[in-house]
Design a protein around this motif. Structure first.
Motif, mmCIF file in Angstrom:
data_model
loop_
_atom_site.group_PDB
_atom_site.id
_atom_site.type_symbol
_atom_site.label_atom_id
_atom_site.label_comp_id
_atom_site.label_asym_id
_atom_site.label_seq_id
_atom_site.Cartn_x
_atom_site.Cartn_y
_atom_site.Cartn_z
ATOM 1 N N LEU A 121 0.836 -1.198 0.000
ATOM 2 C CA LEU A 121 0.000 0.000 0.000
ATOM 3 C C LEU A 121 0.867 1.243 0.000
ATOM 4 O O LEU A 121 1.963 1.248 0.575
ATOM 5 C CB LEU A 121 -0.900 0.024 1.247
ATOM 6 C CG LEU A 121 -1.942 -1.092 1.387
ATOM 7 C CD1 LEU A 121 -2.735 -0.890 2.675
ATOM 8 C CD2 LEU A 121 -2.875 -1.108 0.197
ATOM 9 N N GLY B 197 -8.729 2.988 6.662
ATOM 10 C CA GLY B 197 -9.505 1.769 6.501
ATOM 11 C C GLY B 197 -10.838 1.802 7.221
ATOM 12 O O GLY B 197 -11.353 2.858 7.593
ATOM 13 N N ASP C 93 -4.304 4.884 9.171
ATOM 14 C CA ASP C 93 -4.786 4.365 7.886
ATOM 15 C C ASP C 93 -6.230 4.796 7.679
ATOM 16 O O ASP C 93 -6.924 5.160 8.633
ATOM 17 C CB ASP C 93 -4.662 2.838 7.827
ATOM 18 C CG ASP C 93 -5.586 2.127 8.806
ATOM 19 O OD1 ASP C 93 -6.821 2.212 8.626
ATOM 20 O OD2 ASP C 93 -5.091 1.501 9.760
ATOM 21 N N GLY D 43 -8.328 -2.860 5.431
ATOM 22 C CA GLY D 43 -9.035 -2.537 4.194
ATOM 23 C C GLY D 43 -8.718 -1.150 3.692
ATOM 24 O O GLY D 43 -9.478 -0.566 2.908
ATOM 25 N N ALA D 44 -7.580 -0.589 4.127
ATOM 26 C CA ALA D 44 -7.199 0.770 3.732
ATOM 27 C C ALA D 44 -6.521 0.756 2.365
ATOM 28 O O ALA D 44 -6.070 -0.280 1.874
ATOM 29 C CB ALA D 44 -6.256 1.371 4.775
ATOM 30 N N ASP D 45 -6.478 1.936 1.764
ATOM 31 C CA ASP D 45 -5.724 2.072 0.520
ATOM 32 C C ASP D 45 -4.574 3.068 0.667
ATOM 33 O O ASP D 45 -3.882 3.373 -0.297
ATOM 34 C CB ASP D 45 -6.632 2.495 -0.636
ATOM 35 C CG ASP D 45 -7.393 3.785 -0.348
ATOM 36 O OD1 ASP D 45 -6.934 4.585 0.494
ATOM 37 O OD2 ASP D 45 -8.452 3.994 -0.955
ATOM 38 N N ARG D 46 -4.393 3.567 1.910
ATOM 39 C CA ARG D 46 -3.271 4.485 2.147
ATOM 40 C C ARG D 46 -2.933 4.480 3.633
ATOM 41 O O ARG D 46 -3.812 4.345 4.489
ATOM 42 C CB ARG D 46 -3.599 5.899 1.678
ATOM 43 C CG ARG D 46 -2.380 6.813 1.619
ATOM 44 C CD ARG D 46 -2.678 8.098 0.870
ATOM 45 N NE ARG D 46 -1.474 8.891 0.682
ATOM 46 C CZ ARG D 46 -0.612 8.713 -0.305
ATOM 47 N NH1 ARG D 46 -0.834 7.772 -1.199
ATOM 48 N NH2 ARG D 46 0.455 9.473 -0.422
#
Length: 424
Positions: free
Chosen positions: A318, A377, A375, A354-357
């Motif tokens: 990520l 998420g 995060d 479930g984060a994208d950053r």
């Protein structure tokens, strides 16, 4: 501008003084009856222990005493910032009345709670009532000076005493007003201190060596956790060596023995075995490097915690933004603990959030290394049994570090790690 600031400061101070007076009066009104009641009940319950009745009443009464002391501790910290430590001994889950009673009576913290009762209804009552007296008593003197001295004088039969000032006419009433003004100034200056003195008195009795006891307990637990963690780490290293690099080196040795026998009779087969031995040696070397990196990453030893976390972030799937504001380096054990704690937190974020950053911030302030990992998420992270964060908390506890998690449902999740240390 300066005048407005001064007026604002005076109003804030006056509000604080009035609030402390109301709080002190509330405490005085509540402490005296509750303290006397619990003191009498405690003495009676202990006296009835030989008769058997006290085995059932004493735990109930002492639980009430603890609840009263806990309220005092909470108010001390909320109202005056005075922290009163407590170190109660744990009670067995299904203890019988005999065990429960004598475990409570043998608990030093419970004995301090009981000792606090007579102090709270004597010196504690006086120190709680003092702020209210300093604030409200001058009001009476000012009323006398304002011309309301006649009802007081007529009710007192000709002379009304305000403190040590006899009031019988308007002139003497002005004297009472002057004394009231002096008391009002004293209240403005000393009421917050008097309120804090009340809670410091409670800390002197309730605290005792509780802080030292709690410190010993925490150190015992963290030492045990450190020993268990070290033993588990040694077992992991031994297992990785046995199942990985060692097995490959053994296979490579067997291949070399076979090559010695085939090199003259079957060169082609010998070349294949040499190629396989070379692959085994390369894979064994890579596994050894991974093992060493897991023990203490070379980048951490060579370039410090900031660059080690940056290198860690580069290997994550990520996008991870790392901010480092460290003017120096901490001791190697602290850096190692912080690095592996951050590694665990980042791994958890990648696997479960479930984060994208992800964002990581490292800085040092007020003698503490503070690391924040955030995060975007789904949230819901918590420190508990079986959680990777529980292991992080134990790792930090070895260095008196703390872990704080803010992870509401829906996110974001913020994990903060703090370790007291100095940078060189």
């Amino acid at each position: 501008m300066n005048t407005d600031i001064t007026r604002g400061t005076v109003r804030a101070r006056a509000k604080e003084v009035l609030l402390d007076a109301v709080r002190g009066l509330t405490l005085a009104v509540a402490v005296l009856p509750l303290g006397v009641a619990f003191l009498v009940l405690t003495l009676l319950s202990i006296a009835f222990v030989p008769l058997g009745i006290g085995l059932f009443t004493t735990p109930v009464v002492l639980t009430g005493v603890r609840a009263l002391a806990d309220v005092h501790r909470r108010l001390a910290e909320e109202w005056c910032g005075v922290r009163i430590p407590a170190a109660y001994r744990p009670m067995p889950a299904h203890a019988n009345p005999w065990t429960r009673t004598f475990r409570l009576l043998g608990d030093p913290q419970v004995r301090r709670d009981v000792l606090w009762l007579p102090v709270s209804v004597t010196a504690g009552f006086v120190t709680a009532l003092l702020p209210a007296l300093l604030v409200f008593y001058p009001v009476e003197g000012l009323l006398l000076a304002a011309g309301l001295w006649r009802p007081y004088v007529s009710g007192a039969g000709g002379t009304y005493w305000y403190a040590f000032v006899p009031v019988s006419d308007q002139t003497s009433a002005f004297g009472a007003g002057g004394l009231a003004a002096v008391l009002a100034v004293a209240a403005y200056r000393f009421v917050p201190r008097a309120m804090k003195a009340h809670f410091k008195l409670g800390r002197a009795v309730l605290g005792g060596d509780a802080e030292l006891t709690e410190r010993v307990r925490v150190l015992t637990e963290t030492r045990r956790d450190a020993v268990d963690t070290s033993a588990a780490e040694l077992r992991r290293i031994e297992r990785d060596l046995h199942d990985g690099a060692q097995a490959r080196l053994v296979a490579m040795g067997m291949d070399l023995g076979t090559i010695e026998m085939l090199v003259e009779h079957d060169p082609a087969q010998a070349k294949q075995l040499l190629a396989e031995a070379r692959r085994n040696s390369a894979e064994a070397l890579e596994e050894l490097r991974d093992l060493v990196r897991g023990i203490h990453p070379p980048v951490l030893a060579e370039r410090g915690l900031g660059d080690a976390v940056r290198a860690l972030a580069l290997r994550l799937p990520l996008p991870t933004e790392v901010t480092v504001e460290l003017p120096g380096r901490a001791d190697a054990p602290v850096e190692s603990a912080a690095y592996f704690a951050v590694s665990e937190v980042l791994t958890n974020a990648v696997k479960h959030s479930g984060a994208d950053r992800i964002w990581a911030d490292l800085h040092h302030t007020d003698g503490r290394l503070r690391i924040t990992v955030t995060d975007n998420g789904k949230g819901g992270a918590a420190v508990g049994a079986g959680s990777g964060l529980a292991g992080v908390e134990r790792r930090l506890g070895t260095f008196d570090g703390v872990l704080a998690v803010s992870s509401p449902a829906g996110g974001p999740t913020m994990v903060t790690l703090e370790i007291p240390c100095v940078l060189s």
